[in-house]
Design a protein around this motif. Structure first.
Motif, mmCIF file in Angstrom:
data_model
loop_
_atom_site.group_PDB
_atom_site.id
_atom_site.type_symbol
_atom_site.label_atom_id
_atom_site.label_comp_id
_atom_site.label_asym_id
_atom_site.label_seq_id
_atom_site.Cartn_x
_atom_site.Cartn_y
_atom_site.Cartn_z
ATOM 1 N N LEU A 181 8.152 -9.063 -2.757
ATOM 2 C CA LEU A 181 6.969 -9.909 -2.813
ATOM 3 C C LEU A 181 7.197 -11.072 -3.767
ATOM 4 N N GLY A 182 6.587 -12.203 -3.459
ATOM 5 C CA GLY A 182 6.653 -13.347 -4.356
ATOM 6 C C GLY A 182 5.875 -14.527 -3.815
ATOM 7 N N ARG A 183 5.136 -15.185 -4.696
ATOM 8 C CA ARG A 183 4.374 -16.396 -4.340
ATOM 9 C C ARG A 183 3.470 -16.168 -3.136
ATOM 10 N N GLY A 184 2.863 -14.990 -3.062
ATOM 11 C CA GLY A 184 1.934 -14.671 -1.986
ATOM 12 C C GLY A 184 2.587 -14.239 -0.702
ATOM 13 N N GLN A 185 3.915 -14.280 -0.646
ATOM 14 C CA GLN A 185 4.637 -13.974 0.571
ATOM 15 C C GLN A 185 5.343 -12.623 0.456
ATOM 16 N N ALA A 186 5.913 -12.164 1.577
ATOM 17 C CA ALA A 186 6.602 -10.875 1.602
ATOM 18 C C ALA A 186 7.794 -10.965 2.542
ATOM 19 N N ALA A 187 8.855 -10.236 2.176
ATOM 20 C CA ALA A 187 10.030 -10.104 3.046
ATOM 21 C C ALA A 187 10.365 -8.623 3.127
ATOM 22 N N LEU A 188 10.472 -8.094 4.351
ATOM 23 C CA LEU A 188 10.747 -6.685 4.582
ATOM 24 C C LEU A 188 12.010 -6.549 5.428
ATOM 25 N N GLY A 226 11.621 0.388 -1.057
ATOM 26 C CA GLY A 226 11.556 -0.119 -2.417
ATOM 27 C C GLY A 226 10.718 -1.379 -2.457
ATOM 28 N N VAL A 227 9.654 -1.372 -3.270
ATOM 29 C CA VAL A 227 8.751 -2.523 -3.377
ATOM 30 C C VAL A 227 9.080 -3.264 -4.669
ATOM 31 N N LEU A 228 9.536 -4.493 -4.543
ATOM 32 C CA LEU A 228 10.002 -5.262 -5.687
ATOM 33 C C LEU A 228 9.393 -6.652 -5.686
ATOM 34 N N GLY A 229 9.616 -7.373 -6.779
ATOM 35 C CA GLY A 229 9.124 -8.737 -6.885
ATOM 36 C C GLY A 229 8.899 -9.108 -8.326
ATOM 37 N N PRO A 230 8.799 -10.397 -8.615
ATOM 38 C CA PRO A 230 8.571 -10.844 -9.989
ATOM 39 C C PRO A 230 7.211 -10.395 -10.506
ATOM 40 N N ASN A 231 7.051 -10.502 -11.824
ATOM 41 C CA ASN A 231 5.780 -10.150 -12.434
ATOM 42 C C ASN A 231 4.637 -10.926 -11.786
ATOM 43 N N GLY A 232 3.561 -10.216 -11.449
ATOM 44 C CA GLY A 232 2.398 -10.854 -10.844
ATOM 45 C C GLY A 232 2.510 -11.104 -9.360
ATOM 46 N N ALA A 233 3.561 -10.560 -8.727
ATOM 47 C CA ALA A 233 3.776 -10.842 -7.305
ATOM 48 C C ALA A 233 2.814 -10.084 -6.398
ATOM 49 N N GLY A 234 2.218 -9.003 -6.887
ATOM 50 C CA GLY A 234 1.239 -8.288 -6.076
ATOM 51 C C GLY A 234 1.636 -6.880 -5.677
ATOM 52 N N LYS A 235 2.555 -6.248 -6.392
ATOM 53 C CA LYS A 235 2.987 -4.904 -6.020
ATOM 54 C C LYS A 235 1.836 -3.897 -6.152
ATOM 55 N N THR A 236 1.149 -3.933 -7.282
ATOM 56 C CA THR A 236 0.005 -3.035 -7.461
ATOM 57 C C THR A 236 -1.129 -3.409 -6.514
ATOM 58 N N THR A 237 -1.360 -4.703 -6.328
ATOM 59 C CA THR A 237 -2.397 -5.152 -5.405
ATOM 60 C C THR A 237 -2.147 -4.625 -4.002
ATOM 61 N N LEU A 238 -0.914 -4.683 -3.550
ATOM 62 C CA LEU A 238 -0.571 -4.168 -2.228
ATOM 63 C C LEU A 238 -0.912 -2.693 -2.114
ATOM 64 N N MET A 239 -0.551 -1.909 -3.125
ATOM 65 C CA MET A 239 -0.826 -0.475 -3.060
ATOM 66 C C MET A 239 -2.320 -0.193 -3.092
ATOM 67 N N ARG A 240 -3.060 -0.911 -3.909
ATOM 68 C CA ARG A 240 -4.509 -0.716 -3.954
ATOM 69 C C ARG A 240 -5.155 -1.117 -2.623
ATOM 70 N N ARG A 258 -9.794 -14.238 -9.043
ATOM 71 C CA ARG A 258 -10.140 -15.347 -9.940
ATOM 72 C C ARG A 258 -9.445 -16.655 -9.535
ATOM 73 N N GLN A 259 -9.630 -17.051 -8.308
ATOM 74 C CA GLN A 259 -9.060 -18.278 -7.769
ATOM 75 C C GLN A 259 -7.531 -18.255 -7.660
ATOM 76 N N ARG A 260 -6.906 -17.097 -7.873
ATOM 77 C CA ARG A 260 -5.455 -17.000 -7.697
ATOM 78 C C ARG A 260 -5.157 -16.117 -6.493
ATOM 79 N N GLN A 261 -4.420 -16.649 -5.545
ATOM 80 C CA GLN A 261 -4.094 -15.880 -4.360
ATOM 81 C C GLN A 261 -2.853 -15.034 -4.633
ATOM 82 N N VAL A 262 -3.014 -13.711 -4.481
ATOM 83 C CA VAL A 262 -1.925 -12.784 -4.756
ATOM 84 C C VAL A 262 -1.115 -12.512 -3.493
#
Length: 264
Positions: free
Chosen positions: A210-217, A33-47, A14-18
């Motif tokens: 995860l956060g703001r569409g980005q990732a750090a591993l 461990g997959v972490l990040g603020p609310n809405g960062a995309g943790k579930t999206t990544l797994m899906r 919906r026009q929001r980049q996850v």
């Protein structure tokens, strides 16, 4: 060969980049461990790894092959599970309902499939729960049965989406220790999402933040730092270490203690 490889992956709703142009390689046999603020995309990544979410750009490979639905090499515990407590099933039937891909409805199992269900229950230490109704089980006990479901077929990659939700610290510790033992014993790669780092510290090899569409591993020391987390949160973040605990702070607020909500 990596367990999971993302190359320039972007996903939006919906026009929001996850996820925005995310590239990373997760090695085999690691507890992530997959972490990040609310809405960062943790579930999206797994899906996305499961092949349930199409990407806008980029590519996703799982164990050397393109991500696809129904990959038997991937086990999964989804985030929304509150209905499980109300099902009129015993532990055995609940696990068996997922055998051979049947999520609901009890399949007729041959001897080999029945042995597989028994193996999964024993592996998670839930043999004593086999004949007990779900409605009588604690959250931690139901979590063992969900993990047994995810282990059917003996996957090489295990995705656990917020399995610690609604569990008290004692049961959280038990779930993390159980998953860690299974990961070590069978050499499985685990992606374990949570909204707080501390319950995972004793088990994880790396953090995927995860956060703001980005990732750090990387390792905890590489990722849980002021510069990295400030970039992912988009605001100044301080990392406070006290004994064996780490606190991620924005001013006087511990950001990982904020009320949890789904990112999809």
């Amino acid at each position: 060969m990596s367990a999971v490889s993302l190359a320039g992956v972007s996903v939006g709703y919906r026009q929001r980049q996850v996820l925005a142009d995310v590239s990373l390689e997760i090695g085999q046999g690691l507890f992530i461990g997959v972490l990040g603020p609310n809405g960062a995309g943790k579930t999206t990544l797994m899906r996305t790894i499961l092949g349930l979410q199409a990407v806008d750009r980029g590519s996703v490979r799982v164990l050397g092959q393109p991500a696809r639905r129904g990959n038997p090499a991937v086990g999964y515990i989804p985030q929304l599970r509150s209905h499980a407590a109300h099902l009129r099933l015993c532990g055995w039937d609940f696990v068996a309902s997922a055998c051979r891909g049947h999520r609901w409805g009890l399949p007729l199992l041959d001897a080999a499939a029945q042995r597989e269900v028994g193996w999964a229950l024993d592996t998670v230490g839930a043999g004593s729960l086999a004949r007990r109704p779900l409605s009588e089980l604690s959250g931690g006990e139901r979590q063992r049965l969900l993990l047994a479901q995810a282990l059917l077929g003996r996957p090489r990659l295990l995705l656990l989406d917020e399995p610690l939700i609604s569990l008290d610290p004692h049961h959280q510790r038990g779930v993390v220790e159980l998953v860690s033992r299974i990961q070590r014993d069978f050499g499985i790669t685990v992606l374990f999402s949570a909204h707080e780092l501390n319950p995972l510290l004793s088990a994880i090899d790396q953090v995927l933040y995860l956060g703001r569409g980005q990732a750090a591993l990387g390792t905890v020391d590489e990722v849980i730092t002021r510069p990295v987390l400030s970039r992912l949160y988009g605001s100044p973040i301080e990392v406070v270490r006290m004994r064996d605990r780490i606190f991620v702070m924005s001013g006087e607020v511990e950001v990982e203690k904020e009320a949890h909500c789904h990112d999809v």
